[in-house]
Scaffold this motif. Structure first.
Motif, PDB file in Angstrom:
ATOM      1  N   ASN B  63       4.314  10.487 -11.607  1.00  0.00           N
ATOM      2  CA  ASN B  63       3.172   9.593 -11.767  1.00  0.00           C
ATOM      3  C   ASN B  63       2.751   9.020 -10.435  1.00  0.00           C
ATOM      4  N   LYS B  64       1.536   8.502 -10.440  1.00  0.00           N
ATOM      5  CA  LYS B  64       1.099   7.774  -9.263  1.00  0.00           C
ATOM      6  C   LYS B  64       2.056   6.597  -9.047  1.00  0.00           C
ATOM      7  N   PRO B  65       2.141   6.100  -7.815  1.00  0.00           N
ATOM      8  CA  PRO B  65       3.252   5.214  -7.498  1.00  0.00           C
ATOM      9  C   PRO B  65       3.230   3.845  -8.163  1.00  0.00           C
ATOM     10  N   MET B  66       2.055   3.350  -8.547  1.00  0.00           N
ATOM     11  CA  MET B  66       2.061   1.996  -9.056  1.00  0.00           C
ATOM     12  C   MET B  66       2.488   1.987 -10.529  1.00  0.00           C
ATOM     13  N   LEU B  67       3.079   0.883 -10.932  1.00  0.00           N
ATOM     14  CA  LEU B  67       3.703   0.785 -12.244  1.00  0.00           C
ATOM     15  C   LEU B  67       2.728   1.039 -13.397  1.00  0.00           C
ATOM     16  N   ASP B 177       0.739   8.880  -0.668  1.00  0.00           N
ATOM     17  CA  ASP B 177       1.832   8.220  -1.371  1.00  0.00           C
ATOM     18  C   ASP B 177       3.116   8.715  -0.722  1.00  0.00           C
ATOM     19  N   LEU B 178       3.765   7.863   0.036  1.00  0.00           N
ATOM     20  CA  LEU B 178       4.951   8.244   0.777  1.00  0.00           C
ATOM     21  C   LEU B 178       6.128   7.411   0.288  1.00  0.00           C
ATOM     22  N   ARG B 179       7.218   8.106   0.005  1.00  0.00           N
ATOM     23  CA  ARG B 179       8.396   7.358  -0.456  1.00  0.00           C
ATOM     24  C   ARG B 179       9.629   7.933   0.235  1.00  0.00           C
ATOM     25  N   TYR B 180      10.472   7.039   0.664  1.00  0.00           N
ATOM     26  CA  TYR B 180      11.715   7.483   1.266  1.00  0.00           C
ATOM     27  C   TYR B 180      12.838   6.627   0.712  1.00  0.00           C
ATOM     28  N   LYS B 181      13.940   7.284   0.404  1.00  0.00           N
ATOM     29  CA  LYS B 181      15.086   6.520  -0.081  1.00  0.00           C
ATOM     30  C   LYS B 181      16.361   7.058   0.537  1.00  0.00           C
ATOM     31  N   ASN B 198       1.574   3.356   0.040  1.00  0.00           N
ATOM     32  CA  ASN B 198       0.533   3.956  -0.792  1.00  0.00           C
ATOM     33  C   ASN B 198      -0.816   3.440  -0.310  1.00  0.00           C
ATOM     34  N   SER B 199      -1.723   4.370  -0.007  1.00  0.00           N
ATOM     35  CA  SER B 199      -3.047   3.920   0.412  1.00  0.00           C
ATOM     36  C   SER B 199      -4.109   4.887  -0.100  1.00  0.00           C
ATOM     37  N   ASN B 220      -0.810  -0.499   0.298  1.00  0.00           N
ATOM     38  CA  ASN B 220       0.338  -1.360   0.058  1.00  0.00           C
ATOM     39  C   ASN B 220       1.602  -0.679   0.526  1.00  0.00           C
ATOM     40  N   TRP B 221       2.589  -1.463   0.853  1.00  0.00           N
ATOM     41  CA  TRP B 221       3.897  -0.908   1.166  1.00  0.00           C
ATOM     42  C   TRP B 221       4.984  -1.816   0.625  1.00  0.00           C
TER      43      TRP B 221
END
Lengths: 348, 616
Positions: B63-67, B177-181, B198-199, B220-221
Motif C-alpha cells: 500500500n501507499k505509505p500513509m496509514l 516513497d522511500l523506506r529503510y529499516k 514520502n513526497s 513527510n518523513w
C-alpha cells in the motif's frame, strides 16, 4: 487582533459536510411574466434568500415572489445549466441591472443579471475572505475578513481597481445619506470600531469607537446606531459624536440590528425586540419569540416595509427555512430554502 | 526459536490457529511465523470477546505509505480524505473521527487539540505490525476508543540478527516513497532504526471537471528508533522514539481561493521497564510525546495559527498470574498535558485513572474477562468504565464471542478552551456497546461474522451560537449498529501460493433525534485482496467498494456522493534466494474511476508506481 473564522477547524473535526446546493423540490416556474415567460424579468418583484451552503461548499439563491407564493430554489444553478455559484456566499448587493454575490471562501464576486440571473462572470483579485459590499460613485467597496483593506471594484469594467489600506478588517459597510461609507471593523464577537470613508477621496475621515463586541450597525438620515453585546449607541452623522447610549440587560447578547421606518429591531436569543428611534429606550418586552431550537436561530434577520424576515440556519447540514412575520410578530409564511440561509435581498 | 516470558508466539497460519482472536492478513509463506512482542500482549490478553485484525509487513508494503491507504484496502474502516494525502478522518463502525484511538506502542496519541489522529500523518514505514481492534477499548486504551483502536507497534527481538530492508518506490505525480529499516540484535541487545520519506507533487488531473489538483503537494518523513536491553531473563529495558515531520499544501477548488498549508511536527518517546518476579510481572512505562501543528491560512505568507502540546504519561501495569488459568491485572496511569495554541490559552490538564482487569480460563472451552476503570480528573465528569467479554469454543472450527463495554471520549483542548468559543462545561462523550462475534476456522479458511450495537450519548458537535461564533455542545445522541464480515484464506500447493482476504461492513449510524443516517457514513463498505505466487513471481489484486454517503443531515437523496469501486493490480519478482531482491510495479485505480470521497475533493484516476525492495 486578527480574528479568524474558526471554521477551518472543521477540516479536522471531520464534520465538514459538503453539498453542492439545496434541494430543488420546490422548483416552481414564475408564471407572472406573461409577456415573456421564457426568462426575461423572471426574478423581479420579490426577494432573494442567500444560502451559504455547508462549508466548504457551493451556495445557492432562493427566489420568493413578493406575495410569497412563488418559490424557486437554486436559481443561479437552474438558469446557468448547473454552473456553481461559488464557495460560501456571504452577501449580495445590486447595481443597476446587476447583482453581485460575494462568495467569501472562493475570494471572488459572482456577477449575474439581477432579473434573469444569467451569469456575467466573476471579479477576483485583492479579495481575501470578502464579506460585504456597498456602492458609491460607480464603484463597489468590499470589506475583507482576512485583509486590512477595502477592495474597490469598478462597476463598469467589473474589475478590481485598487485597495484602500485600513487599520482593521471590515464587516458591514453601508452608504449613508450624506454620501459617506460606514464600515464596521468588528466581527465574530471582537472589535469596537466604525470607520467613516469618503468615497470621493477614498480616505478614512473618522473612526468611531463603540463599546466592545460591536455586533451590527444601522443608519438613518441623521444617526448611526451601533449595537454591541450589552449596549445600543447612537452617533450623530453630522459631527460623529456619541449622542446617547442605552444599556441592554437581556439574558443573551443582542445581535442583528436593523432599521425600518423609524424603528430599530434587534434580536437576543430566541427573542426579537423593537424600539422607536425617537424614544430610544431599551424595550422591556419582546415583540415575539421564535420557536426554533436550532443553533442557527436568526442566522439572517431583516425588516422591510414593516415585514420581518427571519432565516433559521438549522443544523447547517440540511435545507432550512425562513419565517416571515408582521410587526405584531404573527407568522405570515414559512418557506423552505437551502442550506444555511443568511440574508434577504429585495429586488424591486 | 526461544520462548521468553515476554514473547508470545502469535500463530502458525494455516495450521493450528490457537489464537482465535486473530484474522491474519499475510501473503508470504515465509512470514507465517510471527513473534510479537509483549508490549502488545495486553492487546491479546484483554481482547476476550472481540476480534483483531493483524496487518503484516508484506501487506503494509503493498500500500501507499500513509496509514489511510493501508486501512482503506484492508479493513472495514471508512475514510474521508480531502484529496489524496490530505486531512484524513476515519469512521470505524459508523462513529466519528475522534472515536477511533490510535496507539503508538501502547500509548494513546490522538491529538490533544483535534481529538483524532489524522491518518495521513502516520507513515507506516516505521512499524513492524499494525493491528486493528473493532469496538470499545476505553478500559485499556482510554479516551476515544469507541469505534475501535489502531495499534502501531515496533517489535524488538533478542536474537542474533542483522537485517537491512530497503524499499524504494517511485510513481505518477512525482511521488516517491522511500523506506529503510535496520535491525541489529544480539541475545542481550536489540536495536532498530527506521527511516521513511514520502513526497509527491500530487498534481493529478481531474476528470469530474476541468483542471488538476492544484496546491496539493506534500512531503513527510519519519524516523523511528528502538532499543531493547535484556538485563537478565527477568528484567528488560526498552526505549522507543519516533519523529515525524510533514508539510502538506491543501488543494483549492477555485483558483481564486487562498492556498493554505499545514505542517505537523510530532515526537514520541517511550521508556519501558518490564520485570518479572514470582507470579507477578510488571511493566512501567514513561512516555513523553509532543504534537505541534501550524496552519497557514495563506500558504504564501509566514502567518500561521498553531497548537502545541506536551504529554507526559506514566503508566504502571501489574500482572498477577497465580496459575495458567487466571490473570489479574491492575493499571495505574497518570497523564499531564500542557497545551497552548494561537487560539487556546496555555492550559494544563492532569488526568489519572485506575483500572482492574480479570481474565479467567474457566474451562478448556470457556474464557471470560471483566474489568473496571475509574477516570480521575477535575473536568468533563469522571466516567466509570467497564468491560466484559466471554468466549466459548464450541469446536475447533467455531468460537462464539460476546463483549459489552462502556467507553468514553473526553473533550479536546479546542472543545474546552478555544478563545471565545470553548465550552468548559462539556461532558465526555459516552458509549455503551455490545457485540456478538462468530469465528470460524475450517482448513485454510478463516472467517468471522460480528454484529454490534453502540449507543453513544453526549456527542460533541460544533455549531454556530447566537453571535455567529461556533461553539461545541454535548448535542447528539447516536446509535450505530451493523455487521462485519472478514475472510482469510491461504493455500500452498507445491510452488503455488494463493491467498485471499476480504472484509465487508454494513453500518447503520443514526442520529436519535432525527432518525437519519449520519452524513459521510456509508451503509456498505467492502474490500478484497488476492495474491498468487508462483516460484518468485507474485501477482496481486486489491479491490475496494465504498457505498454512497449522504451529504445532508436530512438524508436528502439529491445530495449524496456516489458509490465507487477501485481496483489496483500489482506484479513483482524476487530474484533472491535467501535474501529478498524484489522488483515490482503497481497500477492503481486501473479502471480510471473518477471519484470523490469528500465532496469537492476529487481523487486521482489511473496511476502507476514501481519499486525495488532489498532485504539482506
Amino acid at each position: 487582533m486578527k480574528k479568524r473564522n474558526p471554521l477551518f477547524l472543521f477540516l479536522f473535526i471531520g464534520i465538514f459536510l459538503i453539498n453542492a446546493c439545496s434541494s430543488d423540490d420546490d422548483f416552481t416556474e414564475n408564471d407572472d411574466n406573461s409577456e415573456n415567460p421564457e426568462i426575461e424579468n423572471t426574478y423581479e418583484n420579490g426577494f432573494f434568500v442567500l444560502n451559504e451552503g455547508q462549508f466548504p461548499n457551493e451556495g445557492t439563491v432562493t427566489f420568493v415572489s413578493e406575495d410569497f407564493e412563488q418559490v424557486e430554489q437554486k436559481i443561479f444553478q437552474n438558469v446557468n445549466d448547473g454552473m456553481e455559484l461559488g464557495n460560501t456566499p456571504q452577501s449580495m448587493f445590486f447595481h443597476e441591472n446587476k447583482v453581485f454575490i460575494i462568495t467569501n471562501a472562493s475570494n471572488f464576486i459572482r456577477v449575474a443579471d439581477r432579473y434573469t440571473f444569467e451569469d456575467l462572470g466573476v471579479i477576483s483579485g485583492d479579495l481575501e475572505n470578502p464579506r460585504y459590499g456597498a456602492t458609491a460613485n460607480g464603484k463597489a467597496y468590499i470589506t475583507n475578513g482576512y485583509a486590512e483593506h477595502i477592495t474597490v471594484v469598478n462597476l463598469q469594467s467589473l474589475s478590481v481597481e485598487k485597495t484602500i489600506p485600513m487599520e482593521n478588517i471590515g464587516e458591514f459597510i453601508y452608504l449613508g445619506k450624506n454620501g459617506m461609507l460606514y464600515i464596521q471593523q468588528a466581527a465574530f464577537g471582537s472589535g469596537n470600531q466604525i470607520a467613516v470613508l469618503d468615497p470621493n477621496t477614498d480616505e478614512v475621515i473618522e473612526t468611531l469607537e463603540t463599546a466592545e463586541n460591536l455586533n451590527s450597525i444601522a443608519l438613518d438620515e441623521e444617526y448611526l446606531y451601533a449595537l454591541s453585546a450589552e449596549k445600543l449607541e447612537k452617533f450623530s452623522l453630522a459631527n460623529f459624536t456619541q449622542e446617547e447610549e442605552i444599556p441592554l440587560t437581556y439574558e443573551t447578547s443582542a445581535a442583528n440590528l436593523t432599521l425600518d421606518e423609524d424603528y430599530l429591531y434587534f434580536t437576543s436569543g430566541k427573542k426579537a425586540y423593537r424600539l422607536n428611534t425617537a424614544d430610544f429606550s431599551a424595550p422591556e418586552t419582546a415583540l415575539f419569540e421564535v420557536e426554533s431550537d436550532s443553533y442557527g436561530t436568526y442566522y439572517g434577520f431583516e425588516v422591510q416595509d414593516s415585514t420581518i424576515y427571519i432565516a433559521d440556519g438549522g443544523d447547517f447540514v440540511s435545507d432550512s427555512y425562513i419565517e416571515i412575520r408582521n410587526v405584531e410578530g404573527e407568522i405570515l409564511k414559512t418557506i423552505t430554502v437551502g442550506v444555511g440561509p443568511n440574508g434577504f435581498y429585495f429586488n424591486e | 526459536m526461544k520462548y521468553y516470558a515476554f514473547f508470545i508466539l502469535i500463530f502458525l497460519l494455516g495450521s493450528k490457529l490457537s489464537a482465535q482472536d486473530k484474522v491474519e492478513f499475510s501473503t508470504k509463506s515465509d512470514e507465517v511465523l510471527e513473534t510479537v512482542f509483549l508490549s502488545h500482549n495486553k492487546l491479546k490478553d484483554f481482547s476476550v470477546g472481540q476480534t483483531l485484525n493483524h496487518l503484516t509487513d508484506s501487506v503494509i508494503k503493498k500500500n501507499k505509505p500513509m496509514l489511510t491507504s493501508l486501512l482503506q484496502y484492508n479493513s472495514p474502516v471508512y475514510f474521508k480524505e480531502n484529496g489524496l494525502g490530505m486531512a484524513s478522518s476515519p469512521s470505524f463502525r459508523g462513529t466519528t473521527a475522534s472515536q477511533t484511538t490510535v496507539l503508538w506502542n501502547g500509548i494513546n496519541i490522538n491529538s490533544n487539540f483535534l481529538g483524532q489522529t489524522d491518518f495521513n500523518t502516520i507513515n507506516t514505514g516505521g512499524y513492524d505490525h499494525i493491528n486493528l481492534r473493532a469496538g470499545g477499548g476505553s478500559l485499556v486504551y482510554g479516551s476515544g476508543a469507541i469505534g475501535g483502536t489502531v495499534h502501531l507497534n515496533t517489535a524488538l527481538e533478542f536474537k542474533d540478527v542483522f537485517e537491512n530492508d530497503i524499499y524504494l518506490n517511485y510513481g505518477s505525480f512525482k511521488t516517491s516513497d522511500l523506506r529503510y529499516k535496520l535491525k541489529l540484535a544480539s541475545e542481550k541487545l536489540s536495536f532498530q532504526l527506521g527511516f521513511a520519506h514520502n513526497s509527491s507533487a500530487n498534481d493529478y488531473k481531474y476528470q469530474l471537471r476541468e483542471g488538476k489538483n492544484t496546491n496539493g503537494r506534500y512531503v513527510n518523513w519519519a524516523i523511528n528508533t528502538a532499543l531493547g536491553w535484556k538485563l537478565n531473563p527477568k528484567n528488560q529495558l526498552y526505549f522507543y522514539q519516533e519523529i515525524y515531520d510533514g508539510n502538506r499544501h491543501f488543494p483549492v477548488y477555485y483558483l481564486t481561493e487562498t492556498p493554505t498549508k499545514y505542517k505537523d511536527f510530532n515526537t514520541r518517546n517511550l521508556l519501558e521497564w518490564r520485570s518479572r518476579f514470582g507470579d507477578f510481572s510488571s511493566n512501567l512505562k514513561t512516555a513523553f510525546w509532543t504534537e505541534n501543528y501550524k496552519y497557514f491560512p495563506n500558504a504564501a505568507t509566514d502567518f500561521y495559527t498553531f497548537g502545541k502540546a506536551k504529554n507526559i504519561v506514566g503508566k504502571y501495569d501489574l500482572n498477577f498470574k497465580p496459575n495458567n488459568d487466571i490473570l489479574l491485572n491492575a493499571v495505574l496511569e497518570h497523564q499531564h498535558i500542557n497545551g497552548k495554541g494561537s487560539d487556546v490559552q496555555k492550559e494544563n490538564r492532569d488526568i489519572s485513572s485506575i483500572g482492574i482487569l480479570f481474565k479467567h480460563q474457566l474451562t478448556e472451552k470457556i474464557k471470560y474477562q471483566a474489568g473496571i476503570r475509574q477516570e480521575i480528573a477535575n473536568y468533563y465528569g469522571n466516567p466509570t468504565l467497564y468491560s466484559l467479554g466471554i468466549e466459548y469454543e464450541f469446536s475447533s472450527f467455531y468460537t462464539a464471542k460476546l463483549s459489552a463495554s462502556k467507553n468514553f471520549r473526553r473533550p479536546t483542548f479546542n472543545d474546552l478552551y478555544w478563545t471565545n468559543s470553548g465550552n468548559p462545561d462539556l461532558n465526555a462523550e459516552k458509549s455503551h456497546q455490545i457485540e456478538l462475534g462468530n469465528q470460524f476456522h475450517i482448513k485454510n479458511w478463516e472467517f468471522s461474522l460480528t454484529g454490534y450495537f453502540n449507543n453513544i450519548k453526549d456527542m460533541i458537535h460544533w455549531l454556530p451560537s447566537s453571535n455567529g461564533i461556533f461553539q461545541p455542545f454535548n448535542e447528539d445522541h447516536v446509535q450505530t449498529y451493523g455487521g462485519e464480515f472478514m475472510l482469510n484464506w491461504q493455500k500452498k500447493i507445491n510452488h503455488h501460493i494463493f491467498s485471499l482476504n476480504s472484509t465487508y461492513a454494513y453500518t447503520i449510524s443514526k442520529n436519535q433525534k432525527t432518525k437519519k443516517q449520519l452524513i459521510y457514513v456509508p451503509y456498505h463498505k467492502a474490500t478484497f485482496s488476492g495474491a498468487y505466487q508462483i516460484y518468485n513471481l507474485t501477482f496481486d489484486v486489491q479491490w475496494m467498494y465504498n457505498g454512497e454517503v449522504y451529504l445532508n443531515s436530512d438524508n436528502n437523496p439529491n445530495q449524496i456522493l456516489s458509490d465507487y469501486m477501485l481496483t489496483n493490480l500489482g506484479i513483482s519478482y524476487d530474484f533472491g534466494k535467501n535474501n529478498t531482491y524484489e522488483i515490482g510495479g503497481r497500477v492503481m485505480n486501473i479502471f480510471n474511476k473518477a471519484y470523490e470521497n469528500v465532496r469537492r475533493y476529487e481523487m486521482p484516476g489511473i496511476n502507476y508506481n514501481f519499486y525495488i525492495n532489498l532485504k539482506f
